[in-house]
Design an enzyme around this catalytic site. Structure first.
Site, PDB file in Angstrom:
ATOM      1  N   LYS A 128      59.527  22.954  49.980  1.00 17.92           N
ATOM      2  CA  LYS A 128      58.935  22.962  48.654  1.00 17.92           C
ATOM      3  C   LYS A 128      60.042  22.751  47.627  1.00 17.92           C
ATOM      4  CE  LYS A 128      56.816  26.011  45.248  1.00 17.92           C
ATOM      5  NZ  LYS A 128      56.392  27.390  44.953  1.00 17.92           N
ATOM      6  N   GLN A 157      71.161  27.602  41.234  1.00 22.01           N
ATOM      7  CA  GLN A 157      69.760  27.341  41.571  1.00 22.01           C
ATOM      8  C   GLN A 157      69.699  26.561  42.881  1.00 22.01           C
ATOM      9  OE1 GLN A 157      66.403  28.038  40.118  1.00 22.01           O
ATOM     10  NE2 GLN A 157      66.301  27.495  42.275  1.00 22.01           N
ATOM     11  N   VAL A 186      44.183  53.544  61.201  1.00 19.04           N
ATOM     12  CA  VAL A 186      44.382  54.818  60.519  1.00 19.04           C
ATOM     13  C   VAL A 186      43.021  55.340  60.070  1.00 19.04           C
ATOM     14  CG1 VAL A 186      45.383  55.939  58.484  1.00 19.04           C
ATOM     15  CG2 VAL A 186      46.718  54.262  59.780  1.00 19.04           C
TER      16      VAL A 186
END
Length: 512
Positions: free
Chosen positions: A75, A163, A195
């Site tokens: 991406k 970045q 649970v």
């Protein structure tokens, strides 16, 4: 000392938490995951931030190993389709703006006045790579940006200095399975059971959970990864949930897993396409696409939303099962209460317009390690954790609301109403400022929330919220260096498009 952690709920959130705690603390902490075999997972294909590489590197996991096993893809950014006008798009990439003489290329783009090339195509290399569907790596594995590759080791979100140019798409269920195997090899105890009861002590703290087949399971610290149910944090401890539906009204989604007819045509970006009553995601995985329609049920019912989605991405494929999801939009007032910390959907969720779900998990885990308690259960430590989680979520909320308030769509009741929704405190002031000058790190949402100023400007400019004039100083500066930088960027983009393999070509080699 805190010796044992019990994580209730598996999925991406549970197994990311278990793996990370074991990587951080090793044998000094016992970690148990209690996961029901009956609870279905939400995951329908995930998109991430580029900062996710800190998580996998912290665990010592190699992209070349885990990515193919999780149907993964790359991406480079998000493509926003039809948010201004039909058949128009722009990119929000993982790429900071270049600077010339103290001003960004976006400001020079305003000053030079040539709007024949859209902002994102003029100011970012990544947009050209997305258009050409290129991978971010050469066939030999080298990254197309020099100096950013190599393992990060045990680094965190706070240490992201440069970045990184890409994030991932992956099948969230496969990532959970991969991390299950990894975490259990590290010594995490895996209990597959339901649970049935959460037992509290006289203080109202969790003492143990009672399971159907394994009886009571006790721990010092409990982590709630039970998704929208909030079994521990909301149901057992009664923590209030603060809804964001007043400003972000999309509360439902319908998703499809769609095989790609042309397997080799694979996009290296997430697509967010504006629809009649919301927007549609397209997340390309290695052999299929994940598609989903995020919408408000005030404007369209689930059946019509499914029909609209199928018509857009899978006409004639009524055999593909649809997954309808009710989304709980907002956050807990506190994500840490007593000896319970909520991570993932049980803590907070906003619509996945900017792929923030995995980011919230990673941020919550890192902050838990940073604020890990001892036997004192220091209230100041717990308050600091809650403040950081709340600020990050609230910052993302504000950034997402910007998308709707600035979007030019106004052709349906949904989009007409988008302009008149309430805004979080401070956003209207920021948008007014963005009408006269680009935002910077001093004028975006002030607390850490994962998005830098270039992201705010990419969305404002891409959606058409453009300052009326460039900075006045640029009228007094020689534009020659700026013009040269634009030329250099275009030349580099052409070179990279010519040199890089297609996204599918590189991933096919990796999968082989």
């Amino acid at each position: 000392m805190i010796r044992s952690v019990v994580i209730v709920g598996g999925g991406t959130a549970g197994w990311m938490t278990a793996s990370y705690l074991k990587a951080a603390f090793g044998s000094r902490i016992d970690v148990t995951v209690v996961e029901s075999a009956q609870v279905s997972r939400i995951g329908v294909g995930e998109a991430t931030f580029s900062t996710i590489r800190h998580f996998f590197d912290y665990l010592g996991l190699d992209e070349a190993d885990w990515l193919p096993k999780c149907a993964g893809g790359y991406k480079l950014g998000i493509r926003f389709q039809n948010w201004r006008r039909p058949d128009e798009h722009f990119y929000h990439p993982f790429e900071r703006l270049r600077m010339v003489d103290g001003f960004s290329l976006a400001e020079w783009w305003l000053a030079l006045g040539d709007r024949s090339v859209p902002f994102d195509r003029a100011c970012f290399i990544t947009s050209a790579l997305c258009e050409a569907k290129r991978a971010p790596r050469m066939l030999d594995g080298s990254l197309f940006v020099a100096g950013l590759d190599g393992p990060l080791g045990r680094s965190t979100l706070a240490e992201q200095r440069a970045q990184f140019p890409y994030a991932y798409h992956f099948d969230a269920d496969e990532v959970a399975r991969y991390l299950t195997a990894h975490a259990t090899r590290l010594g995490v105890r895996h209990v597959v059971d339901s649970v049935e009861h959460v037992a509290l002590d006289e203080r109202g703290w969790i003492e143990h959970v009672v399971t159907a087949g394994h009886g009571p399971i006790a721990g010092d610290l409990f982590v709630d990864c039970t998704g929208f149910r909030g079994l521990l944090i909301n149901q057992a401890l009664g923590t209030p949930f603060e809804s964001f539906l007043d400003v972000l009204p999309n509360n439902r989604a319908v998703a499809l897993r769609v095989p790609r007819e042309d397997a080799v045509e694979m996009s290296p970006y997430t697509t967010a396409t504006a629809m009649n009553a919301g927007w549609m995601w397209t997340i390309p995985l290695f052999r299929r696409n994940g598609n989903g329609y995020v919408y408000s049920d005030q404007f369209i019912d689930p059946e019509e939303a499914e029909r609209e989605l199928r018509a857009a991405v899978a006409p004639g494929r009524d055999d593909l099962p649809a997954n309808h999801i009710r989304m709980r939009i907002g956050r807990n007032r506190d994500s840490w209460v007593n000896n319970c910390v909520a991570i993932g959907l049980s803590s907070a969720f906003v619509e996945p317009l900017e792929s923030t779900g995995i980011f919230f998990i990673q941020h919550g885990i890192e902050q838990l390690v940073r604020h890990f308690p001892d036997q004192r259960w220091d209230p100041a430590t717990i308050a600091a954790y809650n403040e950081r989680i709340a600020r990050a979520v609230d910052g993302v909320k504000e950034f997402l609301v910007l998308h709707y308030r600035v979007a030019r769509r106004d052709d349906t009741p949904y989009w007409k109403e988008a302009k008149n929704r309430p805004a979080p405190d401070g956003l209207d002031e920021r948008l007014a400022l963005a009408g006269s000058r680009l935002l910077d790190e001093e004028t975006i949402y002030p607390s850490y929330h994962g998005f830098e100023s270039y992201s705010w400007n990419a969305m404002n400019l891409g959606l058409g919220h453009v300052p009326a004039e460039p900075p006045a100083a640029l009228h007094h500066l020689d534009p020659a260096r700026a013009r040269a930088e634009f030329d250099r960027l275009r030349a580099e983009a052409r070179e990279m498009v010519a040199a890089l393999p297609s996204c599918y070509e590189y991933l096919a080699k990796l999968n082989a």
